[in-house]
Each structure stands twice: as structure tokens, then as C-alpha cells.
Scaffold this motif. Structure first.
Motif, PDB file in Angstrom:
ATOM      1  N   ASP A  71       0.847  -1.189   0.000  1.00 42.07           N
ATOM      2  CA  ASP A  71       0.000   0.000   0.000  1.00 42.07           C
ATOM      3  C   ASP A  71       0.888   1.247   0.000  1.00 42.07           C
ATOM      4  O   ASP A  71       2.017   1.213   0.511  1.00 42.07           O
ATOM      5  CB  ASP A  71      -0.893   0.041   1.241  1.00 42.07           C
ATOM      6  CG  ASP A  71      -1.720  -1.218   1.416  1.00 42.07           C
ATOM      7  OD1 ASP A  71      -2.034  -1.857   0.395  1.00 42.07           O
ATOM      8  OD2 ASP A  71      -2.060  -1.533   2.572  1.00 42.07           O
ATOM      9  N   SER A  86      -4.496   7.584  -0.277  1.00 39.79           N
ATOM     10  CA  SER A  86      -3.933   6.245  -0.113  1.00 39.79           C
ATOM     11  C   SER A  86      -4.329   5.361  -1.285  1.00 39.79           C
ATOM     12  O   SER A  86      -5.393   5.552  -1.882  1.00 39.79           O
ATOM     13  CB  SER A  86      -4.412   5.610   1.198  1.00 39.79           C
ATOM     14  OG  SER A  86      -5.798   5.301   1.135  1.00 39.79           O
ATOM     15  N   ARG A  88      -4.401   1.230  -1.887  1.00 42.23           N
ATOM     16  CA  ARG A  88      -4.216  -0.099  -1.318  1.00 42.23           C
ATOM     17  C   ARG A  88      -4.118  -1.141  -2.420  1.00 42.23           C
ATOM     18  O   ARG A  88      -4.713  -1.014  -3.484  1.00 42.23           O
ATOM     19  CB  ARG A  88      -5.392  -0.471  -0.396  1.00 42.23           C
ATOM     20  CG  ARG A  88      -5.658   0.537   0.708  1.00 42.23           C
ATOM     21  CD  ARG A  88      -6.642  -0.013   1.737  1.00 42.23           C
ATOM     22  NE  ARG A  88      -7.811  -0.629   1.140  1.00 42.23           N
ATOM     23  CZ  ARG A  88      -8.908   0.049   0.832  1.00 42.23           C
ATOM     24  NH1 ARG A  88      -8.965   1.363   1.032  1.00 42.23           N
ATOM     25  NH2 ARG A  88      -9.952  -0.561   0.308  1.00 42.23           N
ATOM     26  N   ASP A  89      -3.348  -2.188  -2.139  1.00 42.84           N
ATOM     27  CA  ASP A  89      -3.227  -3.341  -3.046  1.00 42.84           C
ATOM     28  C   ASP A  89      -2.797  -2.892  -4.449  1.00 42.84           C
ATOM     29  O   ASP A  89      -3.532  -3.050  -5.433  1.00 42.84           O
ATOM     30  CB  ASP A  89      -4.542  -4.118  -3.102  1.00 42.84           C
ATOM     31  CG  ASP A  89      -4.964  -4.640  -1.748  1.00 42.84           C
ATOM     32  OD1 ASP A  89      -4.093  -5.117  -0.998  1.00 42.84           O
ATOM     33  OD2 ASP A  89      -6.162  -4.573  -1.419  1.00 42.84           O
ATOM     34  N   PRO A 112      -6.531  -2.533  -7.205  1.00 43.32           N
ATOM     35  CA  PRO A 112      -6.047  -1.363  -6.467  1.00 43.32           C
ATOM     36  C   PRO A 112      -7.202  -0.430  -6.099  1.00 43.32           C
ATOM     37  O   PRO A 112      -8.098  -0.191  -6.902  1.00 43.32           O
ATOM     38  CB  PRO A 112      -5.082  -0.698  -7.462  1.00 43.32           C
ATOM     39  CG  PRO A 112      -4.646  -1.807  -8.372  1.00 43.32           C
ATOM     40  CD  PRO A 112      -5.846  -2.695  -8.508  1.00 43.32           C
TER      41      PRO A 112
END
Length: 215
Positions: A71, A86, A88-89, A112
Motif C-alpha cells: 500500500d 492512499s 491499497r493493493d 487497487p
């Protein structure tokens, strides 16, 4: 009693290390972070008549996948105001969904997810809002995408204890709106314990606990 039930489920667990650092760039306070993590992904499926349906039998269809992911995050600070982004993934993952005999019936995508948020952080109260900029795709053959808008408020007792409440709305209208609540304990800003829960009706309950150490 002759009706047929098809169940599909996804579960994940992850272990990661959060790394972050503050910078002053052009007289602006900026923070950047990265969290490399190891993920364990699982799917389950079960097709059975109503009469013979037993969720425990879904274990026979489990598909498991291990993956590395990470992340990213960035935040801007100005007095009591915060603005963050942010993702993530970063590495998209996909895992098959199979029945107990190995027949593939679907797949699950862990794509994502980008989120932007803003907050006012006072001495005794914090108010925040964030919105997901991307949809979580989930099962490929089902119309079950989610994309949340969230609001939250936190009361802070001299940085030693926090009481939180929030509300989230699925803008894709595939999940019920949920209320959230939590409590945090952070004596001396060295050890942090957070316990939280969410409720969106009898079919959607959740709880989480997080323990962190700051050096």
C-alpha cells in the motif's frame, strides 16, 4: 425444497510492515508511507439444494493463493487540517472460485483501491470524511461492486484515549449503509490499542482489533 442455492465467499488475511516519514517541502509538511505486506487469499463455493445446504461443506471447495502486495499513502498537514491519499493493493490479484469437484464458476478480483480524505484535527475532537475514487470489483460474474463514502468523528482525551463513531454509504448501492464505533487507548503515545465494530443489519456485522508500537 427443490430450489438450488449457490454460495460464494472470499476471505483474506495479511501481515505487513508500515513505514512512514515526514518531510518539509516548500514550507509544507508532507508525510509519505509504504506498507509491504504478505497476503493469503481464499475463495469458497457451494451449490446445493435448499434441503441439503450446509455452509460447512464449502470447505471442500477452498481455493487458496499467497501473494505479495503493498500500500502507498501521502498526507499534507496545515495547522489543524489534513488531506490524504492512499492506494491499497497496488498489485492486482485474482483468484478462481471453484466447486468441490474443481469446476471454475467465477473469479474474485482484488484490484487497487484509491481513497482521498480530509480531516480537521483539533485538540479534543477530529472530524473526517473520505471517498473511494475507485470501485472494489469483487466477484467477476456478480453485480457486487462497492465504493464507499465515509464520515467520522473522534473525541480525544489528552492523547491517552479516543472514542470514535462513523457512518458509511455504498455509492454503488450494493451494500447496506453501516454505522461504526470504536475505542482507542494510547498511553504515552508508545502503545496503541484500537477496537472497532460496524453494524449494517443482522446480515452484516464486523469487528476489528489493532495493536501498534511506536518507537
Amino acid at each position: 425444497m427443490d430450489s438450488e442455492v449457490q454460495m460464494q465467499a472470499f476471505a483474506s488475511a495479511e501481515l505487513g510492515l508500515a513505514l512512514g516519514k515526514n518531510f518539509v517541502i516548500a514550507d509544507q509538511d508532507l508525510s509519505f508511507g509504504i506498507t509491504p505486506k504478505f497476503q493469503k487469499l481464499r475463495t469458497y463455493a457451494l451449490i446445493a439444494s435448499v434441503q441439503d445446504f450446509d455452509a460447512d461443506n464449502a470447505e471442500d471447495s477452498m481455493v487458496e493463493k499467497s501473494a505479495f502486495n503493498f500500500d502507498l499513502g501521502a498526507a499534507w498537514h496545515y495547522e489543524n487540517w489534513r488531506l490524504g491519499l492512499s492506494v491499497r493493493d497496488i498489485i492486482q490479484q485474482e483468484i478462481d472460485v471453484k466447486t468441490h469437484d474443481g469446476t471454475k464458476i467465477d473469479s474474485y478480483k482484488l484490484n487497487p483501491m484509491a481513497t482521498i480524505g480530509s480531516a480537521y484535527n483539533g485538540d479534543f475532537v477530529t472530524v473526517a470524511v473520505d471517498i473511494e475514487l475507485t470501485k472494489q470489483e469483487r466477484f467477476a460474474n456478480l453485480n457486487d461492486e462497492t465504493q464507499y463514502l465515509r464520515f467520522g468523528i473522534e473525541g480525544n482525551a489528552w492523547d491517552w484515549a479516543q472514542l470514535r463513531a462513523g457512518y458509511e454509504i455504498d455509492m454503488q448501492d450494493n451494500a447496506d449503509s453501516a454505522i461504526t464505533a470504536g475505542i482507542g487507548l494510547s498511553p504515552f503515545d508508545v502503545v496503541s490499542l484500537d477496537i472497532a465494530g460496524n453494524y449494517a443489519g443482522s446480515n452484516q456485522l464486523g469487528a476489528s482489533a489493532n495493536l501498534a508500537f511506536t518507537f
